[in-house]
Scaffold this motif. Sequence first.
Motif: not given
Length: 150
Positions: A86-87, A91-95, A120, A122, A126
């Motif tokens: 999921e890259y 995209d900064p939200d990529s997994l 990624g 985020a 986490e």
Amino acid sequence: MTTRNRRHLPFFVYGTLRPGEPNHDLFLRGRTRAEEPGRLLGAVLYDGPGYPYAVEEPGGELSGELVTARPESYDRLLLELDELEEYVPGDPDSLYVRVERDVVRRRDGATVRAWVYLAGAAVAAELRADGRRIEGGDWPARGLPGPTAS
């Protein structure tokens, strides 16, 4: 720019793409020229759960395989692995993000530049806050939790 214009770096895989794991046969079987044990320094491993995430951390180390794709399979494999992880470039939200890192070959200690999929930004934040770290940095050797008593 197509991938044909880039260097064909090997991939460092540390989780479900390793030999004996489910995605190895689905994505890599018959498409590699070489697979050899390696170590990624400066990263630790977290349980996803179900699949691992590598997160950069000074002093960390994780085990995996350095996979060299067959030249005729490379471009398609790169696209398929990006999709699996999921890259999405930029995209900064990529997994996961695909980055170049130095990997140490276990057989001779030589350093090889390779693609590595890291958590990624985020996801990494986490995991650092609440994730379950896989001690020893080896996905197949991880201690799986047993059934819980109710």
